[in-house]
Every structure is written in structure tokens, then in C-alpha cells.
Design an enzyme around this catalytic site. Structure first.
Site, PDB file in Angstrom:
ATOM      1  N   CYS A   1      -0.519   4.264   2.476  1.00 48.35           N
ATOM      2  CA  CYS A   1      -0.487   4.119   3.936  1.00 48.35           C
ATOM      3  C   CYS A   1      -0.202   2.666   4.302  1.00 48.35           C
ATOM      4  O   CYS A   1       0.930   2.219   4.174  1.00 48.35           O
ATOM      5  CB  CYS A   1      -1.773   4.635   4.571  1.00 48.35           C
ATOM      6  SG  CYS A   1      -3.281   4.099   3.750  1.00 48.35           S
ATOM      7  N   SER A   2      -1.217   1.919   4.726  1.00 48.07           N
ATOM      8  CA  SER A   2      -0.933   0.553   5.173  1.00 48.07           C
ATOM      9  C   SER A   2      -2.108  -0.378   4.928  1.00 48.07           C
ATOM     10  O   SER A   2      -2.318  -1.316   5.696  1.00 48.07           O
ATOM     11  CB  SER A   2      -0.584   0.581   6.663  1.00 48.07           C
ATOM     12  OG  SER A   2      -1.659   1.177   7.372  1.00 48.07           O
ATOM     13  N   CYS A   3      -2.916  -0.122   3.889  1.00 50.01           N
ATOM     14  CA  CYS A   3      -4.101  -0.946   3.627  1.00 50.01           C
ATOM     15  C   CYS A   3      -3.693  -2.409   3.456  1.00 50.01           C
ATOM     16  O   CYS A   3      -2.737  -2.721   2.754  1.00 50.01           O
ATOM     17  CB  CYS A   3      -4.823  -0.444   2.384  1.00 50.01           C
ATOM     18  SG  CYS A   3      -5.429   1.231   2.583  1.00 50.01           S
TER      19      CYS A   3
ATOM     20  N   CYS B   1       0.895  -1.157   0.000  1.00 55.27           N
ATOM     21  CA  CYS B   1       0.000   0.000   0.000  1.00 55.27           C
ATOM     22  C   CYS B   1       0.931   1.203   0.000  1.00 55.27           C
ATOM     23  O   CYS B   1       1.541   1.510   1.028  1.00 55.27           O
ATOM     24  CB  CYS B   1      -0.914   0.032   1.217  1.00 55.27           C
ATOM     25  SG  CYS B   1      -1.866   1.563   1.281  1.00 55.27           S
TER      26      CYS B   1
END
Ligand code: FE
Length: 215
Positions: A118-120, A115
Site C-alpha cells: 500500500c503506502s506505509c 511499500c
């Protein structure tokens, strides 16, 4: 007589701060304390949730789906066409509110998930994401130099293998379906699921060949 070394003091100051938890971590801890004090949360509630997600929910939900796909070609096709429905078939309780796509490794193609924003991550399906997945370095380098990143995970690809990098978003998540390793023809679904690792479903690991044998 000792002298005041401003650079040295500044360095010491930075080092002291680097040992403190980050501000978001401190705020979270404060929030947790208030919720426990008010009786909204059991004292060990957050720890239990974290443990459940890291040890039980994931990555075993994903691993069960992969083992099913390895042993049932019709299911593999359904997983490729409609991963959300196929996932629910095997793990009806897996919570998710985004669109899931399963990307299949083949002898010619290797898939890697990131991602960049961000951090999906498909949390309810694969459990907690590893901290490196959220790091700025991984997010940037997975796109810029995927072969280099893979090599650091011990995955050295042959030149003729194409790397596909999939960028997750809040409403579209991916999971890699690794290739079934050779020598596992007579393995049970449970033994196959135990071979599947979180990193293989992110794509940083490609080869799941068993070291010992069916467990
Ligand atoms: Fe994200």
C-alpha cells in the site's frame, strides 16, 4: 445530419469523470464539512495539519537525525542498532507507533524504500509521503526494476553498486541514511540538515553534493 457515435460519447464521459475528484477524496471532503459544521474541527484545521506535516514536521525531523549521524559516529552506530531510540534522542516529539530501521548508503550499497502492498511510510518522521510513492507504478517497479526507477529520478548508479530494496509494512518502516557529501567537513549541523532531502531518505536520490556552499 449528425450521427450518434457511441464510442465518442463514452470517451467524453470517461474524460468528464477523470476531472472529478476521486470518490475517497469526495467522501473525505464531505466528512470534513460535517466536522466543521458540528464544531469538532476548525475550518482551516485540515489545511493547517497538512501544511505542518509537509513543511515543518517533515522532512526536517529526518534531516536532523541524518545530520547528527553524519557528525557523531557513536550516534550513527546507535541509529543503525536501534533507530527508534536514536530518533527520539534527536527529535523527542516525533510521533510514531511502528518499528523504524535506518539503512545506510555506502560507496558499495544503495538503499531504496517502497511499500509494495500500500503506502506505509514513516509519516511522523519524514512528513507527508509524495504521491508517486503511493502510485501502483512505483510500488511495482521499485522492486522489479530499481535501477530504472532510480535513473528516472536522475540517480544513475555504477554497475558495482548493489541496490537493496526495503519493503515497508504497517509495523516496520525504513529510512535511508544517505552518505555525507564531500566538501562539507566544516559545515554546521543545521547546514548539513538543510542538504538532506525527503527523496534522499526514501532513496530515489543518492548524491547530496551542495551546489553553492553552506547556506
Ligand atoms: Fe503500506
Amino acid at each position: 445530419m449528425s450521427t450518434y457515435d457511441s464510442e465518442k460519447v463514452a470517451k467524453l464521459h470517461r474524460e468528464l469523470h477523470s476531472h472529478l475528484p476521486s470518490e475517497p477524496a469526495l467522501r473525505l471532503k464531505a466528512l470534513e464539512t460535517v466536522l466543521v459544521e458540528k464544531g469538532f474541527l476548525a475550518a482551516d484545521g485540515v489545511d493547517k495539519w497538512l501544511e505542518d506535516y509537509s513543511e515543518n514536521v517533515g522532512p526536517m525531523n529526518g534531516a536532523k537525525v541524518i545530520a547528527q549521524a553524519w557528525t557523531d559516529p557513536d550516534y550513527a552506530m546507535r541509529l543503525e542498532q536501534d533507530a527508534d531510540a536514536a530518533f527520539v534522542e534527536v527529535v523527542p516529539t516525533a510521533p510514531h507507533n511502528y518499528n523504524l530501521r535506518a539503512v545506510f548508503n555506502t560507496p558499495q550499497v544503495h538503499n531504496l524504500i517502497v511499500c509494495t502492498l500500500c503506502s506505509c511510510y514513516p509519516l511522523g518522521l519524514l512528513g507527508m509521503s509524495p504521491s508517486w510513492y503511493k502510485s501502483a507504478e512505483y510500488r511495482a517497479r521499485a522492486v522489479r526494476d530499481p535501477r530504472g526507477v532510480l535513473s528516472e529520478f536522475g540517480t544513475d548508479l555504477l554497475d558495482d553498486v548493489e541496490v537493496k530494496v526495503w519493503d515497508s509494512t504497517s509495523d516496520r518502516r525504513y529510512m535511508v541514511v544517505p552518505s555525507r557529501p564531500a566538501g562539507t567537513d566544516d559545515w554546521s549541523k543545521d547546514d548539513l540538515a538543510n542538504l538532506v532531502t525527503r527523496n534522499s531518505m526514501i532513496g530515489t536520490v543518492r548524491d547530496l553534493s551542495p551546489v553553492g556552499g553552506a547556506g
